[in-house]
Design a protein around this motif. Sequence first.
Motif, PDB file in Angstrom:
ATOM      1  N   HIS A 136       0.827  -1.200   0.000  1.00 27.20           N
ATOM      2  CA  HIS A 136       0.000   0.000   0.000  1.00 27.20           C
ATOM      3  C   HIS A 136       0.866   1.256   0.000  1.00 27.20           C
ATOM      4  CE1 HIS A 136      -2.836   3.014   1.784  1.00 27.20           C
ATOM      5  NE2 HIS A 136      -3.705   2.372   1.029  1.00 27.20           N
ATOM      6  N   GLU A 137       1.932   1.251   0.815  1.00 27.48           N
ATOM      7  CA  GLU A 137       2.826   2.404   0.891  1.00 27.48           C
ATOM      8  C   GLU A 137       3.564   2.645  -0.418  1.00 27.48           C
ATOM      9  OE1 GLU A 137       5.415   1.801   4.149  1.00 27.48           O
ATOM     10  OE2 GLU A 137       3.880   2.164   5.663  1.00 27.48           O
TER      11      GLU A 137
ATOM     12  N   GLU B 111      -3.329   5.284  -6.806  1.00 27.85           N
ATOM     13  CA  GLU B 111      -3.559   3.840  -6.711  1.00 27.85           C
ATOM     14  C   GLU B 111      -4.124   3.471  -5.354  1.00 27.85           C
ATOM     15  OE1 GLU B 111      -0.029   2.360  -9.797  1.00 27.85           O
ATOM     16  OE2 GLU B 111       0.307   2.340  -7.632  1.00 27.85           O
ATOM     17  N   ARG B 112      -3.637   4.116  -4.300  1.00 26.74           N
ATOM     18  CA  ARG B 112      -4.177   3.846  -2.959  1.00 26.74           C
ATOM     19  C   ARG B 112      -5.655   4.218  -2.880  1.00 26.74           C
ATOM     20  NH1 ARG B 112       0.353   6.957   0.632  1.00 26.74           N
ATOM     21  NH2 ARG B 112       2.186   6.047  -0.366  1.00 26.74           N
ATOM     22  N   LEU B 113      -5.986   5.373  -3.441  1.00 29.89           N
ATOM     23  CA  LEU B 113      -7.379   5.814  -3.399  1.00 29.89           C
ATOM     24  C   LEU B 113      -8.264   4.867  -4.201  1.00 29.89           C
ATOM     25  CD1 LEU B 113      -9.413   7.923  -2.504  1.00 29.89           C
ATOM     26  CD2 LEU B 113      -8.802   9.289  -4.517  1.00 29.89           C
TER      27      LEU B 113
ATOM     28  N   GLY C  60      -1.846  -0.398 -12.732  1.00 31.53           N
ATOM     29  CA  GLY C  60      -0.799  -0.422 -11.711  1.00 31.53           C
ATOM     30  C   GLY C  60      -1.103  -1.414 -10.610  1.00 31.53           C
ATOM     31  N   LEU C  61      -2.359  -1.452 -10.161  1.00 30.86           N
ATOM     32  CA  LEU C  61      -2.752  -2.418  -9.121  1.00 30.86           C
ATOM     33  C   LEU C  61      -2.700  -3.842  -9.659  1.00 30.86           C
ATOM     34  CD1 LEU C  61      -5.814  -0.543  -7.540  1.00 30.86           C
ATOM     35  CD2 LEU C  61      -3.464  -0.654  -6.680  1.00 30.86           C
ATOM     36  N   LEU C  62      -3.053  -4.005 -10.931  1.00 32.00           N
ATOM     37  CA  LEU C  62      -3.010  -5.330 -11.555  1.00 32.00           C
ATOM     38  C   LEU C  62      -1.569  -5.830 -11.635  1.00 32.00           C
ATOM     39  CD1 LEU C  62      -4.918  -7.374 -13.013  1.00 32.00           C
ATOM     40  CD2 LEU C  62      -4.319  -6.237 -15.142  1.00 32.00           C
TER      41      LEU C  62
ATOM     42  N   SER D  17      -6.828  -8.925  -9.604  1.00 34.46           N
ATOM     43  CA  SER D  17      -6.674 -10.013 -10.575  1.00 34.46           C
ATOM     44  C   SER D  17      -7.657  -9.805 -11.719  1.00 34.46           C
ATOM     45  CB  SER D  17      -6.920 -11.376  -9.916  1.00 34.46           C
ATOM     46  OG  SER D  17      -8.252 -11.451  -9.426  1.00 34.46           O
ATOM     47  N   ARG D  18      -7.286 -10.300 -12.881  1.00 38.10           N
ATOM     48  CA  ARG D  18      -8.133 -10.207 -14.074  1.00 38.10           C
ATOM     49  C   ARG D  18      -8.670 -11.586 -14.406  1.00 38.10           C
ATOM     50  NH1 ARG D  18      -8.122 -11.005 -19.538  1.00 38.10           N
ATOM     51  NH2 ARG D  18      -8.978  -9.381 -20.910  1.00 38.10           N
ATOM     52  N   GLU D  19      -9.910 -11.668 -14.819  1.00 39.88           N
ATOM     53  CA  GLU D  19     -10.493 -12.947 -15.207  1.00 39.88           C
ATOM     54  C   GLU D  19     -11.403 -12.743 -16.411  1.00 39.88           C
ATOM     55  OE1 GLU D  19     -14.189 -13.527 -12.231  1.00 39.88           O
ATOM     56  OE2 GLU D  19     -12.258 -13.390 -11.203  1.00 39.88           O
TER      57      GLU D  19
END
Length: 729
Positions: free
Chosen positions: A257-258, A264-266, A303-305, A311-313
């Motif tokens: 998270h940091e 991205e955090r938001l 960025g989170l991915l 995850s992507r599905e």
Amino acid sequence: MRRSNLPAELNRFVGRTAEEAALTALLETSRLVTVVGVGGVGKTRLALRAAAGAQKRYGEGVGLAELAPLRDPDLVAYALVEALGLTDHTPRAPREVLLEHLAERRMLLVVDGFEHLVESCAALVRELLARAPGLTVLAVGRRPLRVAGEAVFPLAPMDEADAVALLAERAAEAGAPEFARTGAVVASEPGAAAVRELCRRLDGIPLALELAAGRLPLLSVEQMLHRLDDRFRLLADGERGALPRHQTLRTAIGWSHELCTPEERLLWARLSVFAGPFDLEAVEYVCGGRELPPERVLDHLGGLLAQSLVSREDTPAGPSYRLLDTVAAYGAEWLAALGDTERMRRRHRDWYMGLATWCELEWFSPRQAEVAARTDVALPNLRAALDVCLELPEDAHLAQHLAGTLWFAWVGCGRLSEGRHWLERALALESGHEEARLKALWVLGYVAVLQGDGTAAVAALHECGERARSSRNALAEAYATHRMGCLALLSDDLPRAESLIGRALDSYRELGELNSNVLMGQVEMAMARAFRGDLEGAAAICREVREVCEERGELWTRAYALYVLAFSAWTRGAYGEARELLTECVSINHTFRDLVGLVLAIELLALVTVSEGDPAEAALLQGAVVPVWDTVGIRLFGSAAFDGPRALCAQRAAEALGAEAFDVAVQEGRRLPLDAVVERALAGRRDPAIGGAADATAPRPFRTARSTAVPGTRKPAGSPTGKGGEAAG
């Protein structure tokens, strides 16, 4: 035929071969096995891998029920019904449906993410195991169910070898320079000691390792160790040895998270309001805003991915995304700290109300199958939106509107029981918004009609009609009248059915209403006429309906029009034409999980088959739909008209085969799973030499005691004109 709804992407499972073998062996000796362990330790992956390996032992296959997105304990049974692919049109509780379905079946049921619903889940599992001797349950959670006979399988973190292999493989997939060559780590290679140390620091927890691997394209292993050391000291006051494993995971998630950008955090925090999979459009609307411009959401989601936080599905409705439960829980804490939880939940609710409205409109379009698929994927989030609507008294009208708008999901996609659950909860509240209440009332009446619950149907439709007249809502009154006519049709009161449906169709025309419900009203009028002997009039109506359906790309109502046209073709001896029409009818109804239409079509197809000269196949088809009838409420009405093809087919097949051979064929059909029955029906006649000439003994249309006196006949209902594509209600 075995069934399975296990995810296809089990090939990403790394290591754990010993644990998998042990869990598989335990499933051979215990009927209830619960895999327990800290979040992120890999419980779900291990359970799914073991289930996939063991499914050959279960004649009815494997079902996966994901309970994590649920908030309402009453929905646990519905989730299990969905997992097993069951469709039930009766007013029975889903618990009864499960018990009946599983009573004589050998099946493995995987129940994942139950810990927040443990009491409801434990009670249901206990009852299912007691009354279904062939059932095995593999539960996955952070604590045991505490049900008698439960075998608890504690899952420890990965050993060093598996942890290193997982980290190396994921880092290679992420494009980390140190691992890009092969992804392997050899003990003698430079840096191998640092990799092993990183795995030890992360306590071998798979999720923590994957989060770390997602950062290795940017940081070296040594840099990561240094940063992680700082984080551990901050949280544990330097007492590394006292840090529990759940704190290790929290540390790894917090450290990730940091390292995220502020945006991205938001986004991470806002994504926590979703239940189950979500698509990009939903993210852009729900999570976008001044701090997160919608046009930049995709970049931040990417960025989170890349960091394995999302995850992507691939789903039948297209690509979707999902937050792991542990990651979502962390994001929810941050969203609460920002004081933004309720606002985001309302934005989530508004998006899915909008999606439901769009789907209702597009149900009457060439995108009907897409709507069905999208609704199926969105169901966990639609449930969450309904929950939000029901929380506050001032939002009661939104609950009634949403539950009514989703009529196509309840009726057209085989979820009558769950639809009734939400409609009754919404209507138990006083909303003060008459239009929303009227829509929920006629939809509830429609659902009750199809469930065979005439008392509940009359109560809802009578209230709807009375209130609609008082408020001068002509459209709601037309829907109430229409569905009362549908009830009369299924009760064999054909003159009353023709009168009520005719009045409703007149109102639809005057109001310019045209959609799937209106076309279905025309088909129901055709059915009433066909059952009373006016085959030409019935066929004329359905040919017109079929033309409109072809113009609009409508499939669901088209299937019922095809049924009536096939009935007409059979009565004049055109068996090849009837078979062709019914084949398309079966295919459509199976796609939409519409059991009412499906069993009617297969029974008429059986009659066509015996008329073609193949009584054994006809008897088999008849036997195949016997178990399905138990889930179709129409049988509760005892409709002689709709039951006519079945009764005549049974008589003629038994006469041709003899009672003993007929019973053998019926029992053979009863053993076939529904998918196999549909496959057989779609395959056509087994012997192309069987003649299709007119059968001299083909009977005239079925009549009931109340349809012998035929009063003046109303003209065939033409296509209403006006609101092209507008949603019902």
